[in-house]
Design an enzyme around this catalytic site. Structure first.
Site, mmCIF file in Angstrom:
data_model
loop_
_atom_site.group_PDB
_atom_site.id
_atom_site.type_symbol
_atom_site.label_atom_id
_atom_site.label_comp_id
_atom_site.label_asym_id
_atom_site.label_seq_id
_atom_site.Cartn_x
_atom_site.Cartn_y
_atom_site.Cartn_z
ATOM 1 N N ASP A 6 0.860 -1.178 0.000
ATOM 2 C CA ASP A 6 0.000 0.000 0.000
ATOM 3 C C ASP A 6 0.900 1.234 0.000
ATOM 4 O O ASP A 6 1.483 1.582 1.021
ATOM 5 C CB ASP A 6 -0.903 -0.014 1.240
ATOM 6 N N ALA A 7 1.018 1.897 -1.153
ATOM 7 C CA ALA A 7 1.848 3.095 -1.280
ATOM 8 C C ALA A 7 0.975 4.324 -1.065
ATOM 9 O O ALA A 7 0.210 4.715 -1.956
ATOM 10 C CB ALA A 7 2.519 3.135 -2.647
ATOM 11 N N ASN A 9 0.384 8.464 0.598
ATOM 12 C CA ASN A 9 0.945 9.781 0.331
ATOM 13 C C ASN A 9 2.207 10.074 1.138
ATOM 14 O O ASN A 9 2.995 10.937 0.755
ATOM 15 C CB ASN A 9 -0.099 10.861 0.631
ATOM 16 N N ARG A 11 3.800 7.224 3.407
ATOM 17 C CA ARG A 11 4.549 6.004 3.697
ATOM 18 C C ARG A 11 4.170 4.898 2.714
ATOM 19 O O ARG A 11 3.113 4.929 2.094
ATOM 20 C CB ARG A 11 4.252 5.523 5.119
ATOM 21 N N TYR A 86 -19.818 4.520 -6.859
ATOM 22 C CA TYR A 86 -19.090 5.734 -7.222
ATOM 23 C C TYR A 86 -19.446 6.115 -8.650
ATOM 24 O O TYR A 86 -19.495 5.268 -9.532
ATOM 25 C CB TYR A 86 -17.585 5.483 -7.099
ATOM 26 N N ALA A 94 -7.474 3.746 -5.666
ATOM 27 C CA ALA A 94 -7.534 2.312 -5.364
ATOM 28 C C ALA A 94 -7.527 2.052 -3.868
ATOM 29 O O ALA A 94 -8.124 1.081 -3.400
ATOM 30 C CB ALA A 94 -6.353 1.598 -6.023
ATOM 31 N N ASP A 95 -6.872 2.932 -3.098
ATOM 32 C CA ASP A 95 -6.809 2.716 -1.646
ATOM 33 C C ASP A 95 -8.185 2.762 -1.007
ATOM 34 O O ASP A 95 -8.492 1.976 -0.094
ATOM 35 C CB ASP A 95 -5.878 3.740 -0.997
ATOM 36 N N ARG A 96 -9.052 3.652 -1.484
ATOM 37 C CA ARG A 96 -10.394 3.766 -0.908
ATOM 38 C C ARG A 96 -11.208 2.507 -1.201
ATOM 39 O O ARG A 96 -11.885 1.969 -0.319
ATOM 40 C CB ARG A 96 -11.093 5.002 -1.460
ATOM 41 N N THR A 118 -2.561 10.909 5.666
ATOM 42 C CA THR A 118 -2.328 12.276 5.212
ATOM 43 C C THR A 118 -3.658 12.968 4.950
ATOM 44 O O THR A 118 -3.862 14.130 5.295
ATOM 45 C CB THR A 118 -1.463 12.271 3.945
#
Length: 237
Positions: A6-7, A9, A11, A86, A94-96, A118
């Site tokens: 998981d990249a 904002n 870390r 959505y 993609a994180d959401r 963040t």
């Protein structure tokens, strides 16, 4: 064994997944991105799944360090019993989406998914599998940085969150915390009104521990819901 990444904002978080348990959950700041090549050298994995909301150079560094080609994830219209409402799925981070899939793996109830990094993202998921959408709010440090940069007298360290702040430092901390928790609880109330049930609240992210004492007692803190979402995808692929 799968390598899940998981990249974010600020870390890059990663873990190994054996199909049932996470192992070696690790987080490094972007400044230490070069460390990944050494960390991953010699890993015996058969797939790498990742989500990225960071800048392209972070994605490129992950591609270069990964022990096999990276399967970069995107939001989808539907997966694993969850329907994405959505309006434009292609623009969604993609994180959401993966945080919602991670929540579904952990709970079959109506859920509010709050990821405090963040930015604070807050998602609404029904027990029937309808992901209704959510909110994006500046995170704790972004709020404080905005005040520091755009006012004459608020460039100072924040104090402690408290009920009745009686100093500027505590007022900064309490204001930011109340804004974040208020956004979470407002969406929770709207989902409750929509379904007629009280949603469970799952809280994740680097600032989860900061917010947890100020949220309802039943709030469950989970260490990295995005990684759990990637695990869900890995098991279904």
């Amino acid at each position: 064994m799968k390598l899940l990444i998981d990249a974010g904002n600020t870390r890059v978080k990663w873990a190994l997944w054996d199909g049932s348990q996470l192992q070696s959950l690790t987080a490094i700041p972007h400044a230490d991105i070069a460390q990944l090549a050494a960390d991953w050298r010699g890993l015996r994995v058969d797939a790498v799944l990742a989500a990225n909301v960071a800048k392209p150079d972070i994605r490129a560094a992950i591609d270069a360090a990964a022990p096999c080609p990276v399967q970069w994830q995107r939001a989808q219209q539907a997966a694993f019993g969850v329907r994405n409402h959505y309006r434009n799925v292609a623009e969604q981070g993609a994180d959401r989406w993966l945080a919602v899939l991670g929540a579904r793996q952990l709970s079959a109830a109506d859920v509010i998914v709050a990821n405090a990094g963040t930015a604070l993202t807050i998602e609404a998921l029904t027990a029937d599998g309808d992901y209704l959408g959510g909110l994006i709010v500046p995170g704790y440090r972004l709020m404080l940085a905005s005040l520091a940069q755009n006012t004459a007298n608020l460039d100072r360290a924040a104090g402690q969150g408290c009920a009745f702040p009686q100093g500027t430092e505590d007022a900064l901390a309490s204001g930011a915390i109340d804004a974040l928790c208020g956004a979470i609880e407002r969406l929770q109330a709207r989902l409750a009104a929509h379904t007629g049930r009280t949603p469970q609240l799952l809280l994740s992210g680097g600032d989860a521990a900061l917010l947890l004492p100020h949220l309802p007692p039943a709030t469950r803190m989970v260490d990295n819901l995005v990684i759990y979402g990637l695990a869900n995808v890995a098991n279904g692929s």
